[in-house]
Structure formats: C-alpha cells, structure tokens
Design a protein around this motif. Structure first.
Motif, short mmCIF file in Angstrom:
data_model
loop_
_atom_site.label_atom_id
_atom_site.label_comp_id
_atom_site.label_asym_id
_atom_site.label_seq_id
_atom_site.Cartn_x
_atom_site.Cartn_y
_atom_site.Cartn_z
N LYS A 145 0.56 -1.40 -0.36
CA LYS A 145 0.13 0.05 0.12
C LYS A 145 0.89 0.94 -0.12
N PRO A 146 2.38 1.32 0.73
CA PRO A 146 2.60 2.35 1.20
C PRO A 146 3.12 2.97 -0.39
N LEU A 147 3.17 2.00 -1.23
CA LEU A 147 4.00 1.88 -3.11
C LEU A 147 3.46 3.20 -3.84
N SER A 148 3.89 3.45 -4.74
CA SER A 148 3.35 4.57 -5.93
C SER A 148 3.09 3.33 -7.04
N SER A 149 1.52 4.02 -7.51
CA SER A 149 1.53 3.44 -8.36
C SER A 149 1.87 3.63 -9.40
N PHE A 150 2.80 4.29 -9.37
CA PHE A 150 4.07 3.89 -10.55
C PHE A 150 5.05 2.93 -10.77
N LYS A 151 5.45 3.31 -9.67
CA LYS A 151 6.51 1.95 -9.14
C LYS A 151 5.77 0.37 -8.79
N LEU A 152 3.91 0.21 -8.22
CA LEU A 152 3.63 -0.57 -8.46
C LEU A 152 3.57 -1.65 -9.64
N ARG A 153 2.75 -0.89 -10.55
CA ARG A 153 2.74 -0.94 -12.42
C ARG A 153 3.88 -1.48 -12.98
#
Length: 609
Positions: free
Chosen positions: A185-193
């Motif tokens: 959850k703490p990670l950004s959408s960019f990093k997750l994708r």
C-alpha cells in the motif's frame, strides 16, 4: 511500515510454542524415535543426541539425523560446529529433498549470522523441485518474506507471502492477505505497475488493484468502475475484499451540494494579505469548477466578533462554512452552535468543537507536521539507518522533530538523533555536534595530554547513521550541506540528505543542494498547467508562501462536494494543488506531498516512492 511488527511477534512466538510443546515441564523426553522429525521443526534435543541416532540407523536416515544435529548446533549458538557439519553434509546431499533440507538449515544459519542476502540465495529452490514436502515450501516462503521485508524489498516480500498462502491453515489466510496489502500500500502506482510481469497473475492482481486504489479519482463511482474492470482481468484474486466494504459505504453517502457558502478569512489587519491569497485561490477554483448557481459570501474575521459573524451566517442562510484561517478564530468559531457543515482552514487537534456535529466537521491545513511524518515514512522505505535530524530550536522545529520521531518509532526500535541549532551562526557547530566530531576532537586532545606529545590524528565522524533530515530555510540549507560534506570523515560513506519544503526556493541557484531530496506540494513545482501559467501571469512576483495560501483556498473549494464520501474511505483520493488529498475518519484532510531531487540546481526530477 507497521508490518515489521508482524514478524517480531510471530517468529519468537512460533519458537516458544515449539519448545513448550515438547514437554509440560520444559525438559524434552529421551530421544527414541527411529524416523527423524521434519527439518523445519525446532530442534528439541542436543546435537549429540541427534548424532547418536545417526549412528543407529542406515541409508538416507543418517543424513537426516546429522542435518538435525547441525541445526541443533546452530540453534544453541555453536555456530562453528554447525557450519562445519553443514559443509560435510553438502557433499552428501543427493536427492532433491536432501538438497532442499540442507538449503533450509544453511539459510537459517546465514540469517542468524546476519547474512540476509546469502540466506535469500539458499532459499531459492530450483524450479524443477515440485515434489518436496509441503512444510519445506511453507518454511522457505515464511523465511523469504521475513528476509525481503528486513531488506526493504516489499514487492519480493509480498510475492513470497502470495506463494506461502496455499500452505497456510485457513484461519491464517486473511492475516496473510492483510500483510500483503500493508506491504504494498505505501508504494506509488507507478512503482507498483513497474513490477507487473507476465505469468504472475496473483501478484499482478495485487499490484494493479493497489495502484488503482492509490490514484486520485473524481468520485467513488469512478473507482467502482475501475474495480469492475479489474475483476474482469483478475476474477480469482481476493484483494478486492480490502476496499469493497468502504467503497459501498462511500457510495451510500450524498455529495455536499451547497448553494450558499460562507468563507471566514482575515481580510483586514495584520493577516489581511494571507486571507486575500486564500480568497483568490477560492475564486479561481470557483471559476474553474462550474458548479451551477453557488454563492460565496466572504466575511472578515478581523473586523468583527465571532458572535456577530455567527449572526451573519444565520442571516445569510449559509449551508456550508469554509474557514476560519487563524487558529484563534477557529477556536472562537468552534464555540458557536450553528450545526452546519464546516471546513476549517487550520487543524482541529487542540480545538474544543463539541458544539459542532463531528460528522460535519473537517479540517485542511498547511501544518509542518505533515512533512515530517512523510519524511520518516519515506526514509524508512529507502532503508535509512538511525536517522539524524537537524532542526531549528523553535516551535516549528520541535513540532517537526516530535512528529518525525513518533512516526519512526512505530516501525523501529531506535530513536532518531535530534540536534537543535540556535540560528545561522550556530550551524557549523550544530553539524559538528550532530556528527559527533566535537567529541572525537576532545578524545584526541585528552590522549595527547596524557601522552605529553603531538600525534598525527584525524577527527572521525559518527558511522552509525546513513541519512540526515534537515529542517531549514533555503539559505541555511545551502550552508548546512557543505558543512556536512567537510565534517564527515574522508573514509566514511556520504550521507543521504533529505529536507523539508523550507529548503526549496525557486528563482535562485541551488547547485549546493544537488542530490538532496525534499518534500514539496505539487503546485509549487507546477509550471505547465493552465492554472500555473495563469497564476504566473497575474502574480509574477508571488512568493512560495503566497502560492501555498492560494493552493489551500483552491483545494478547499475543489474538495468540498466530496468530503462526506471521502471521509474514512482511505482509497478515495483527489488530486489537489497542495498534494493528493484523502480524508480520515475524524475529518482531517491528509495531503500526500511529492518527493523531488535537486539536479543541476533545480527541482526538476520528481521520483516515485
């Protein structure tokens, strides 16, 4: 992240349960078994007992008993004997099961010897090993998740937990899924994708859903539409359960659609300029966001009593209140019994607002604590060790230091080391105090005095930290950074430098700050949007403070209709000028700032968490 506490509790507890299960009086019964227990279990006996059993059996059982002896040595702190026996057994491990068992014990030894990367290597079973005992896989994935988490690799830790799930009893599955969610959850959408990969459907499902939940949306309905699209792609992924309940609750709440909004601001007196910037931000949002026939009534909080203002609000038949801006005015307004939806432009932490319906009460502020909290989280995520804080000896410095420390201690056992500086003339000495070079010089002088002769020595800076968080204005920060560079020992690794928005100033050369990371509201970095270009044209000489006040006014009007639906629904985010906005259960509007890094003297590179 809070998830580290999961392992701190789980691992010792598992060990204790295994030990106490051996015997009610704490003494293991005599070892008489012909077949050894699984290598994944706690070694209940001394190594000598297991070695004696190895002499009494034949064939592959010899290896099993000897490996248990190696584990017992390691458990009891006899690392040398355990490692020696492991080296001997490495050559005797022939079957896939024996090799995997040897890897499990070797990983255990590496972990206890503080070699987490070596432990991770041993736990990577070959892909063709599909017929191992189930408890081998369970033990390996549990250890991998713990190791990856300790190395600040949340994606890999989450993937290990996903692979662990088929081997868990049903009553532990929900906690395991919650742990995965907390890690990602703490990670950004960019990093997750960026970590989505073909063939990893379960992990990809978690990554994509959390990326969706972290992105700003215009309404809960838009989030619901995205969730339905996600379900079509990942129909068997259980992650949707984490947001469906809150989403349903949000959809049941009505939007605020006020027709008459009273705005309480200081429009005369000492704080008139601040109030006027907030007013201009509100009017800009009013112009940009066409919401039909809405009436804004601006009321000066400086020229009349709050009781008079209360009568005006009643006479105007206002159905929503924005403001006041100043804390003293907020306290006075809170005493009124108007029972109207209210968005204060200051925090309500120490305000007695019992006369107001808590469900209708909200607050949006530019408090410095927000930056400190997010700095502690970001530095923790990036692997900061025993962070050093250099802050001014004033109210803001102490508040930010307290907020940073409280946030840091939620996930770490150590306390950040805080150094206060007393004005610009104290900066160099403060850096020396922070890096402990003053103490080093004093020790050298004492040794010289004792020996009665001059010595070729070098002052050494501390080496127990790898990062510094600086709270200072732009000029002071540009003095502090070179002071740190010349004070740190030549052989020591450079410290990672982090700063608050106070370190940032546009229109000046900031080459001294290259490589330093700072938090900032997106609006102050925006040069290309229509709003930013219009602002620059209308107010070319506005300061960062002016722009910040304009932004809080703009965001107050923008978020107003969505407040009830956003409240308590943590996955409903709105992109604002002051940050990515969300609303807590108590009505506080949380601002997620952006992290940027100085390159060539300018904050040009905004990087993702």
């Amino acid at each position: 992240m809070k998830t580290m506490s999961y392992w701190r509790i789980l691992i010792p507890t598992l060990g204790l349960l295994l030990l106490t299960a051996c015997s009610s009086n704490g003494i293991a019964p005599k070892l008489t078994a012909q077949h050894p227990p699984s290598i994944t279990q706690w070694a209940q006996y001394d190594a000598t007992d297991y070695l004696a059993q190895a002499k009494a059996v034949q064939g592959p059982l010899i290896f099993d008993w000897q490996l248990l002896a190696a584990k017992a040595y390691i458990q009891n702190g006899q690392m040398g004997q355990g490692q020696q026996l492991l080296e001997t057994l490495h050559l005797k491990a022939h079957s896939a099961r024996q090799k995997a068992a040897w890897r499990l014990v070797s990983a255990y030894a590496a972990q206890l010897n503080h070699h987490p990367l070596q432990a991770i290597k041993w736990l990577q079973f070959p892909s063709d090993e599909q017929s191992l005992p189930k408890d081998y896989y369970k033990s390996a994935y549990q250890q991998l998740a713990q190791l990856y988490e300790s190395q600040h690799q949340p994606i890999n830790a989450a993937n290990a937990l996903i692979k662990l799930e088929p081997y868990l009893p049903q009553q532990q599955v929900n906690n395991n899924r919650h742990h995965i969610w907390q890690l990602l959850k703490p990670l950004s959408s960019f990093k997750l994708r960026s970590y989505e990969q073909p063939g990893q459907d379960m992990l990809n499902g978690y990554l994509e859903l959390i990326a969706i939940s972290n992105e700003p949306v215009k309404s809960p309905q838009q989030l619901l539409d995205r969730l339905n699209q996600w379900k079509q792609t990942y129909p068997n992924n259980p992650a949707a359960n984490f947001i469906q309940g809150s989403l349903s609750k949000a959809l049941q709440r009505s939007l605020y659609q006020p027709k008459k909004i009273a705005v309480l601001l200081p429009l005369s007196g000492h704080f008139a300029q601040s109030g006027q910037w907030v007013r201009d931000g509100l009017l800009a949002a009013y112009s940009d966001l066409d919401r039909g026939n809405v009436q804004l009534d601006f009321i000066d909080t400086n020229s009349q009593s709050m009781a008079t203002i209360g009568h005006k609000i009643t006479a105007l038949n206002s159905d929503f209140i924005i403001g006041p801006l100043l804390k003293s005015n907020v306290r006075e307004y809170a005493k009124l019994d108007l029972n109207k939806p209210w968005l204060a432009l200051n925090n309500l932490d120490d305000v007695n607002a019992d006369n107001n319906d808590r469900a209708k009460r909200y607050s949006l502020s530019l408090d410095p604590e927000t930056e400190a909290v997010q700095a502690a989280i970001q530095m923790s995520n990036l692997g900061a060790i025993h962070p050093l804080l250099l802050v001014p000896d004033n109210d803001i410095g102490k508040r930010m230091a307290d907020s940073f420390s409280l946030t840091w201690q939620k996930n770490h056992k150590d306390m950040p080391d805080i150094t206060f500086y007393h004005g610009r003339n104290d900066l160099q000495n403060a850096v020396k105090r922070m890096l402990l070079t003053t103490q080093s010089a004093q020790r050298i002088n004492r040794i010289k005095a004792l020996l009665g002769q001059d010595l070729k020595t070098e002052v050494r800076s501390r080496r127990d930290s790898n990062s510094v968080y600086i709270v200072a204005n732009n000029i002071d920060t540009k003095l502090i950074v070179p002071f740190i560079s010349v004070t740190i020992s030549p052989f020591a690794k450079p410290l990672q430098l982090f700063g608050s928005s106070r370190s940032h100033q546009e229109g000046v050369n900031n080459n001294e700050l290259n490589g330093m990371s700072v938090t900032e509201m997106p609006w102050l970095l925006d040069k290309v949007s229509d709003n930013a270009q219009r602002f620059a044209k209308l107010w070319p000489h506005a300061t960062d403070t002016d722009k910040s006040l304009y932004a809080i006014g703009y965001d107050a009007y923008k978020i107003l209709p969505h407040l009830a639906q956003m409240r308590g629904f943590k996955d409903y985010h709105l992109q604002g000028l002051t940050g990515i906005l969300s609303v807590t259960e108590n009505g506080t509007i949380h601002r997620q700032l952006v992290w940027s890094s100085y390159q060539d003297g300018h904050l040009e590179s905004v990087y993702e968490q």
